[in-house]
Design a protein around this motif. Structure first.
Motif, short mmCIF file in Angstrom:
data_model
loop_
_atom_site.label_atom_id
_atom_site.label_comp_id
_atom_site.label_asym_id
_atom_site.label_seq_id
_atom_site.Cartn_x
_atom_site.Cartn_y
_atom_site.Cartn_z
N ALA A 232 0.23 5.79 -9.62
CA ALA A 232 -0.41 4.82 -9.26
C ALA A 232 -1.28 4.37 -10.47
O ALA A 232 -1.72 3.00 -10.74
CB ALA A 232 -1.37 4.84 -7.84
N ARG B 274 -2.01 2.63 -5.15
CA ARG B 274 -1.31 3.91 -4.42
C ARG B 274 0.00 3.76 -4.63
O ARG B 274 0.74 2.72 -4.76
CB ARG B 274 -1.50 3.90 -2.72
CG ARG B 274 -1.00 5.29 -2.01
CD ARG B 274 -1.51 5.31 -0.68
NE ARG B 274 -0.86 6.22 0.00
CZ ARG B 274 -0.87 6.21 1.47
NH1 ARG B 274 -1.41 5.48 2.24
NH2 ARG B 274 -0.40 7.38 1.94
N ALA C 90 4.92 1.38 -5.84
CA ALA C 90 3.40 1.31 -6.25
C ALA C 90 2.89 0.20 -5.73
O ALA C 90 3.66 -0.90 -5.94
CB ALA C 90 3.14 1.68 -7.60
#
Length: 416
Positions: A105, A112, A276
């Motif tokens: 990330a 995240r 991601a």
């Protein structure tokens, strides 16, 4: 009784007749050179050949046999275990998983990240979980993206390879169709049940068989114009660009691309895939991506190896050494007369005819250079090629040896 089984013998014979049958040829180690066995079936392979240079691997940074990466995998196996033992939604979630996802990330400039058991699982799981109404897909996208589109059971519109004008035309045409079903109350483009359509543009960033790089900035412009989301597959880019990121990072597009996918199995010298994006995206995938929830979690040694490899991609000179080798090889191939398309670390030598490609592969193998011929269904018939891919761990003498072998082999089979 009528036989309702499968005629596998005839299918295999047809593949062999058309020179499309593949065989397995194990190697003793995954690195820039190795000893290869003769093609074998289920019997134990025998390594009795000479050591060969490998110029066909996706191990771009050469980190699979780096001691630091191997030590990270060993420590994880000893401390956490050799496998996750269950889906991460059950008991298979470990701190090793959280560590690699935190680093991914950070590298990808996202809130995240989430790891999957493979890049294929990441693409299929993400697309089907998003459930778009319409997908716009580059015609040369990887098979995992194509299958994700199929499994999502939505309308898929294919646009010409790396062609923003073609994408614009397809999106404009689809918008006109949607306009016909405009919700008179909201003025929005609507699905039959009155809700706004969801559009997703999917593309590789680096195309694995052509070496081309998608025009991501122009794709983002079109996405914003038409209100679509963008999903980019960075499988062949992760780890190779600025700060260990991909093309998205090289072009500063983190805030304009909604879904960044990649793999741990290429430059990051491990196994698995990742996605991601925003906190909400990852939370949705944790709950709704079937290829995540119904698969055993990534093995802890694989996660730890990828973490260390990503650290090295960011903080060592491996990327610089790779691109030096790429430049040397590209210049050498073009000097000897080959047209090498693309602008990435993947250097395709397109010969066209499959027999020519197989002959060139064999002539190179006789000179102890491994670069398998790429044939249908991976590439269209008539566009067969050798896919040359250097590693950061090849030294200058290796690159020179590869170029000399390609020149001699090409002349031997009459291609130069």
């Amino acid at each position: 009784m009528e036989d309702r089984g499968f005629d596998l013998e005839n299918r295999l014979a047809t593949l062999e007749e058309n020179e499309l049958k593949r065989t397995l040829s194990p190697v003793d180690r995954v690195a820039e050179r190795g000893y290869f066995a003769q093609p074998c079936g289920s019997e134990l392979p025998v390594l009795d050949s000479e050591e060969a240079l490998v110029f066909a691997s996706n191990n771009y940074l050469g980190l699979t046999d780096d001691q630091r990466v191997q030590n990270a995998a060993r420590r994880a196996a000893a401390t956490v275990g050799t496998g996750s033992g269950a889906s991460r939604l059950v008991t298979g979630d470990t701190m090793v998983h959280r560590d690699v996802e935190r680093l991914l990330a950070e590298t990808k400039g996202a809130e995240r990240a989430l790891t999957f058991s493979s890049g294929y699982a990441a693409n299929v799981g993400t697309i089907t979980a998003l459930e778009p109404d319409v997908i716009f897909s580059d015609e040369l996208n990887h098979a995992s993206l194509v299958d994700g589109c199929r499994l999502a059971d939505c309308e898929t519109v294919t646009y010409d390879h790396c062609d923003p004008d073609s994408l614009r035309a397809e999106m404009a045409a689809r918008a006109q169709r949607a306009e016909a079903s405009t919700d008179s109350r909201s003025g929005s483009k609507a699905t039959p049940d009155g809700e706004t359509e969801s559009w997703l543009i999917v593309t590789d960033s680096v195309f694995s068989m052509d070496g081309t790089v998608a025009p991501l900035s122009e794709i983002c412009d079109l996405a914003e114009e038409f209100g679509a989301w963008v999903m980019v597959d960075e499988a062949h880019a992760t780890g190779l660009y600025v700060d260990g990121g991909g093309v998205v990072q090289a072009e500063g597009l983190e805030d304009r691309i909604h879904v960044q996918m990649g793999t741990l199995s290429k430059a990051l010298a491990s196994q698995g895939g990742y996605v991601a994006g925003s906190d909400d995206l990852i939370a949705c995938l944790v709950n709704e991506a079937r290829s995540f929830g119904f698969s055993t979690g990534l093995a802890p040694p694989a996660a730890a190896a990828a973490s260390e490899a990503l650290h090295l991609a960011r903080h060592s000179d491996a990327r610089e050494r790779l691109w030096e080798n790429v430049t040397h090889l590209r210049d050498g191939l073009e000097t000897m007369g080959w047209d090498v398309p693309g602008e990435s670390q993947i250097l395709p030598i397109v010969v066209g005819d499959r027999r020519d490609a197989l002959a060139l592969e064999a002539a190179l193998r006789d000179r102890n250079v491994v670069a398998p011929a790429i044939r249908p269904p991976t590439v269209p018939d008539g566009e067969c090629r050798l896919r040359i891919a250097p590693m950061a761990t090849h030294d200058q003498a290796d690159v020179v040896a590869c170029l000399e072998a390609i020149r001699a082999a090409s002349e031997e089979v009459g291609l130069l």
